[in-house]
Design an enzyme around this catalytic site. Structure first.
Site, PDB file in Angstrom:
ATOM      1  N   HIS A  69     -14.644   2.123   7.249  1.00 11.62           N
ATOM      2  CA  HIS A  69     -15.942   2.750   7.508  1.00 11.62           C
ATOM      3  C   HIS A  69     -16.533   3.308   6.206  1.00 11.62           C
ATOM      4  O   HIS A  69     -17.724   3.189   5.945  1.00 11.62           O
ATOM      5  CB  HIS A  69     -15.787   3.907   8.498  1.00 11.62           C
TER       6      HIS A  69
ATOM      7  N   GLN B 212     -18.835  -9.834  16.464  1.00  7.34           N
ATOM      8  CA  GLN B 212     -19.893  -8.823  16.560  1.00  7.34           C
ATOM      9  C   GLN B 212     -20.992  -9.106  15.535  1.00  7.34           C
ATOM     10  O   GLN B 212     -22.189  -8.985  15.819  1.00  7.34           O
ATOM     11  CB  GLN B 212     -19.277  -7.442  16.327  1.00  7.34           C
TER      12      GLN B 212
ATOM     13  N   MET C 101      -7.683  -2.547   8.462  1.00  4.79           N
ATOM     14  CA  MET C 101      -7.820  -1.173   8.965  1.00  4.79           C
ATOM     15  C   MET C 101      -8.597  -1.185  10.269  1.00  4.79           C
ATOM     16  O   MET C 101      -9.556  -1.934  10.429  1.00  4.79           O
ATOM     17  CB  MET C 101      -8.522  -0.307   7.941  1.00  4.79           C
ATOM     18  N   SER C 102      -8.160  -0.340  11.199  1.00  4.86           N
ATOM     19  CA  SER C 102      -8.820  -0.236  12.495  1.00  4.86           C
ATOM     20  C   SER C 102      -8.512   1.140  13.068  1.00  4.86           C
ATOM     21  O   SER C 102      -7.405   1.666  12.889  1.00  4.86           O
ATOM     22  CB  SER C 102      -8.270  -1.311  13.440  1.00  4.86           C
TER      23      SER C 102
END
Ligand code: AMP
Length: 283
Positions: free
Chosen positions: A37, A153, A184-185
């Site tokens: 993010h 998405q 990464m999640s």
């Protein structure tokens, strides 16, 4: 960093930011922020005068048996991370703000909505498209930043922006990985230490396929076989899909000469993880 929760506050804040700083870069998230993010925020910061982030765990993109209620919510830490990244505006609405009780409008990106994750998460991409269209209307960004990590998405939202003529530039940023390669999640925090080790199978399978392509393999079926055999070594991991598709249509391709998206989704324990790799067109 200004934190806003209502539509009126957000619209006023956006107007003021645009007057003061020119363009607005927007990063929609569901919180539980990690370095992936943060990389989107940094890309927005580099391209735009002001950066707006949203944190909203969107109920309409979760299926009835999915993890909406236990999705990690770490608002205080998220705010700290966003302040460190010098984010200007954080929009953190309540569910009732985004979806008034009588709201009935849904954005459906036909075709794409049923492919890859859309095939196993019915209605998921209607929820994603609806909330992102809604967020774009509220924040009115010049550019929006999304991760390649969620490749399907990306295809759905790009198509929505094109079909609805939304005046938003879509910027897609590379997948940020842990040192060992795991994408990464926010959901990685569900994994036990043993599952964390098993989770690497997604990236390993993609890399095995990529190595074959570098050695001249072009047939999608051969790449799928190779990926399947990597997963076969870990019977506890349940494959959801392995796919070699066109990155824009998400439809299967037979060979990868013109480029392709290699994509994988699997359940490690009860946690569903996804990963993908873009193969460039042959030159
Ligand atoms: P989420 O909070 O999971 O809805 O993700 C918000 C945004 O961050 C989406 O555009 C994701 O694709 C992106 N994102 C999630 N994980 C990563 C990652 N490992 N690398 C880059 N972007 C990511």
């Amino acid at each position: 960093m200004q934190i806003v929760r209502t539509l009126a506050e957000t619209r006023a804040a956006v107007r003021a930011l645009r007057a003061e700083k020119g363009s607005i870069g927007f990063v929609p998230t569901m919180g539980a922020l990690h370095a992936g993010h943060r990389s989107l925020v940094q890309a927005a910061r580099a391209r735009c005068g002001a950066v707006a982030v949203s944190i909203f765990v969107n109920p309409t993109q979760f299926g009835p048996n999915e993890d909406f209620s236990r999705y990690p919510r770490t608002f205080a830490e998220d705010c700290e991370a966003l302040r460190e990244e010098e984010v200007d505006l954080l929009f953190a609405p309540e569910v009732a703000t985004m979806y008034p009780a009588d709201a009935v409008t849904v954005v459906r990106v036909e075709g794409l909505r049923d492919r890859l994750d859309g095939a196993s998460r019915l209605g998921h991409f209607d929820g994603v498209a609806t909330v992102v269209a809604n967020l774009f209307q509220i924040v009115q960004p010049d550019a929006a930043f999304f991760g390649q990590k969620d490749a399907a998405q990306v295809a759905v939202l790009r198509r929505m922006v094109r079909d609805l003529h939304l005046p938003v530039e879509m910027a897609i940023c590379p997948t940020v990985r842990e040192a060992d390669g795991l994408a990464m999640s926010s959901r990685n925090r569900y994994l036990s230490p043993e599952e964390r080790r098993q989770a690497l199978v997604l990236w390993r399978a993609l890399q095995v396929a990529e190595a074959l392509v570098k050695n001249g393999e072009q047939k999608a079926e051969r790449l799928l076989e190779a990926m399947r055999s990597v997963f076969a070594a870990l019977p506890d991991v349940r494959v959801d899909y392995l796919a070699v598709v066109d990155a824009d249509t998400l439809l299967p391709v037979q060979d990868v000469r013109r480029g392709a998206l290699l994509a994988a989704a699997a359940y490690v324990g009860t946690t569903r993880l996804i990963d993908n790799l873009l193969l460039p067109p042959e030159v």
